[in-house]
Design an enzyme around this catalytic site. Structure first.
Site, PDB file in Angstrom:
ATOM      1  N   ASP A 180      10.111 -27.789 -19.488  1.00 44.29           N
ATOM      2  CA  ASP A 180      11.042 -28.692 -19.465  1.00 44.29           C
ATOM      3  C   ASP A 180      12.315 -28.318 -19.018  1.00 44.29           C
ATOM      4  O   ASP A 180      13.157 -29.284 -18.137  1.00 44.29           O
ATOM      5  CB  ASP A 180      12.082 -29.299 -21.341  1.00 44.29           C
ATOM      6  CG  ASP A 180      11.249 -30.280 -21.759  1.00 44.29           C
ATOM      7  OD1 ASP A 180       9.580 -30.515 -21.654  1.00 44.29           O
ATOM      8  OD2 ASP A 180      11.662 -30.439 -23.145  1.00 44.29           O
ATOM      9  N   TYR A 200       2.836 -22.516 -33.185  1.00 48.55           N
ATOM     10  CA  TYR A 200       2.954 -24.001 -33.713  1.00 48.55           C
ATOM     11  C   TYR A 200       1.793 -23.526 -34.239  1.00 48.55           C
ATOM     12  O   TYR A 200       1.385 -25.339 -35.563  1.00 48.55           O
ATOM     13  CB  TYR A 200       3.060 -25.011 -32.449  1.00 48.55           C
ATOM     14  CG  TYR A 200       3.894 -24.892 -31.709  1.00 48.55           C
ATOM     15  CD1 TYR A 200       5.036 -24.555 -31.347  1.00 48.55           C
ATOM     16  CD2 TYR A 200       3.783 -25.634 -30.405  1.00 48.55           C
ATOM     17  CE1 TYR A 200       6.431 -24.710 -31.345  1.00 48.55           C
ATOM     18  CE2 TYR A 200       4.763 -25.712 -29.675  1.00 48.55           C
ATOM     19  CZ  TYR A 200       6.073 -25.356 -29.825  1.00 48.55           C
ATOM     20  OH  TYR A 200       7.052 -24.936 -28.950  1.00 48.55           O
ATOM     21  N   ASP A 254       6.591 -24.716 -23.832  1.00 47.21           N
ATOM     22  CA  ASP A 254       7.260 -26.062 -24.212  1.00 47.21           C
ATOM     23  C   ASP A 254       8.766 -25.745 -23.607  1.00 47.21           C
ATOM     24  O   ASP A 254       8.999 -27.137 -22.815  1.00 47.21           O
ATOM     25  CB  ASP A 254       7.326 -25.659 -25.916  1.00 47.21           C
ATOM     26  CG  ASP A 254       7.538 -27.142 -26.004  1.00 47.21           C
ATOM     27  OD1 ASP A 254       7.974 -28.368 -25.337  1.00 47.21           O
ATOM     28  OD2 ASP A 254       7.649 -27.199 -27.354  1.00 47.21           O
ATOM     29  N   ASP A 297      13.543 -15.008 -21.607  1.00 50.55           N
ATOM     30  CA  ASP A 297      14.796 -15.080 -21.814  1.00 50.55           C
ATOM     31  C   ASP A 297      15.417 -14.658 -19.777  1.00 50.55           C
ATOM     32  O   ASP A 297      16.076 -15.726 -19.396  1.00 50.55           O
ATOM     33  CB  ASP A 297      15.622 -14.169 -22.816  1.00 50.55           C
ATOM     34  CG  ASP A 297      15.497 -12.659 -22.651  1.00 50.55           C
ATOM     35  OD1 ASP A 297      14.338 -12.567 -21.993  1.00 50.55           O
ATOM     36  OD2 ASP A 297      16.217 -11.261 -22.813  1.00 50.55           O
ATOM     37  N   LYS A 313       7.631 -11.813 -24.352  1.00 52.66           N
ATOM     38  CA  LYS A 313       8.677 -11.500 -25.020  1.00 52.66           C
ATOM     39  C   LYS A 313       8.457  -9.635 -25.968  1.00 52.66           C
ATOM     40  O   LYS A 313       8.300  -9.659 -26.744  1.00 52.66           O
ATOM     41  CB  LYS A 313       9.644 -12.921 -26.123  1.00 52.66           C
ATOM     42  CG  LYS A 313      10.751 -11.551 -26.922  1.00 52.66           C
ATOM     43  CD  LYS A 313      12.314 -12.404 -25.824  1.00 52.66           C
ATOM     44  CE  LYS A 313      13.118 -11.567 -26.337  1.00 52.66           C
ATOM     45  NZ  LYS A 313      14.166 -11.202 -25.492  1.00 52.66           N
TER      46      LYS A 313
END
Ligand code: NAD
Length: 354
Positions: free
Chosen positions: A249, A138, A245, A221, A189
């Site tokens: 959620d 980001y 992020d 994942d 990852k």
């Protein structure tokens, strides 16, 4: 306790007013609480032509903690990106050096049926997601859209994590785990990304300083899958900005309502910005139907993390539990046939229970 109060836009002023009632009740009980208000987001743009006016940043820097409602509204959607309300939020996080974002996902027994998962999977759920907030793809440079030699356009971003950024957030993660179930799962990852391989290496090193905490690693994942398969296996999840992020959620929905979820964003000295996880909900703004509990529970987190007053944090959380036990519900958490109360009435009920 010097608190900067930034109501923001949409339902922000309504929900923050309820949290302020809780702070005022604590003040009349003898806590030395000072509150000062300032504009942020669209309200900042309207008042001073800036989504984070200088005076707001200055007040926030001079305060011990910041209580924020939410930012954003349809009327600002056509502004150029640097002027948009959401930029105010990114800038205040950066301006205060808030690198550790804590999002608890808890299921209250009274609301177990509000989850999209079966009650037995989520009953008693209590996870803390710790997301790194100021690094990663980001913020990494370079980024942009460029034209290649063959004339084709290409978008690109850069995923970056420096050792010090990983270390400081890992320490926060282990310290939180020590105060909870002593389990920390670092999500990355590392099978594909070099940044993640490095992340894993540094987290493993930091773990040596916390022998009492059981460290595990999981690919993002798999973590996304495990969160809906068997979420209670987790205690603290530590992860980077982009994975956090998305996972936070996902985890928030296990609890049924976004109106119940608080958050904290901390700097290196436990100064923090506290806000509900949801946005400004312009669709219900001004109707006195928003759920103020996420904002009130954010005040509980403020007492716990910035002011180290676990006793007061628990007092607020218990008051929220009591109002739920009394069957009081705002529209977003009411089951069919239940009587609904408004935002201000819910705030009043929590103060009464307090
Ligand atoms: P949102 O979270 O504002 O709303 C999503 C849905 O949840 C809406 O139906 C809303 O009515 C409902 N909802 C949210 N909070 C609620 C509450 N306390 N009680 C009852 N219902 C509630 O997300 P959105 O609609 O995607 O975004 C609206 C605006 O908020 C946009 O401008 C967006 O950029 C902004 N936003 C701000 C923040 C923030 O300030 N931290 C976070 C997310 C979105």
């Amino acid at each position: 306790m010097k608190i900067a109060v930034l109501p923001g836009d949409g339902i922000g002023p309504e929900i923050v007013a309820q949290a302020a009632k809780v702070l005022e009740a604590l003040r009349s009980d003898g806590l030395k609480i000072e509150m000062e208000y300032a504009h942020i987001g669209g309200a900042g743009y309207d008042a001073a032509g800036d989504s984070l006016p200088d005076a707001t940043l200055k007040l926030s820097q001079q305060s011990d903690a910041v209580l924020l409602g939410a930012v954003g509204g349809y009327q600002y959607d056509t502004l150029p990106r640097p002027m948009r309300p959401e930029q105010g939020l990114l800038r205040i996080r950066k301006g205060l050096g808030l690198f550790a974002n804590l999002r608890p996902a808890m299921v209250y027994p009274e609301l177990v049926n509000a989850s999209s998962l079966k009650p037995e999977l989520v009953s008693g759920l209590d996870i803390m997601i710790l997301r790194e907030l100021t690094g990663d793809i980001y913020f990494g440079q370079p980024r942009g859209i460029r034209t290649l030699d063959n004339g084709e356009q290409q978008g690109f971003d850069t995923m970056l994590y420096s050792e010090s950024e990983i270390r400081r957030v890992a320490h926060v993660g282990f310290q939180i785990a020590l105060k909870r179930g002593k389990k920390l799962c670092s999500v990355d990852k590392a099978n594909v990304l070099d940044t993640s391989m490095f992340w894993r290496e540094i987290v493993t090193e930091v773990a040596k300083e916390y022998p009492a905490v059981e460290l595990s690693h999981m690919y993002v994942d798999n973590a996304a899958m495990q969160l809906v398969r068997a979420p209670k296996q987790f205690d603290v999840i530590l992860t980077g900005n982009i994975f956090g992020d998305i996972l936070s959620d996902e985890a928030s929905m296990l609890t049924g309502s976004i109106g119940m979820l608080p958050s904290a964003s901390l700097d290196a000295n436990n100064k923090g910005l506290y806000e509900p996880c949801h946005g400004s909900a312009p669709d219900i703004a001004g109707k006195d139907i928003a759920n103020p509990l996420a904002t009130i529970l954010s005040v509980a987190m403020m007492m716990r993390y910035t002011f180290a007053r676990e006793d007061i944090a628990q007092r607020i959380e218990t008051a929220v539990r009591k109002t739920l036990q009394q069957g009081l519900r705002t529209a977003d958490i009411a089951e069919a046939g239940m009587q609904k109360i408004g935002c201000a009435a819910m705030g009043g009920a929590v103060v009464a229970a307090l």
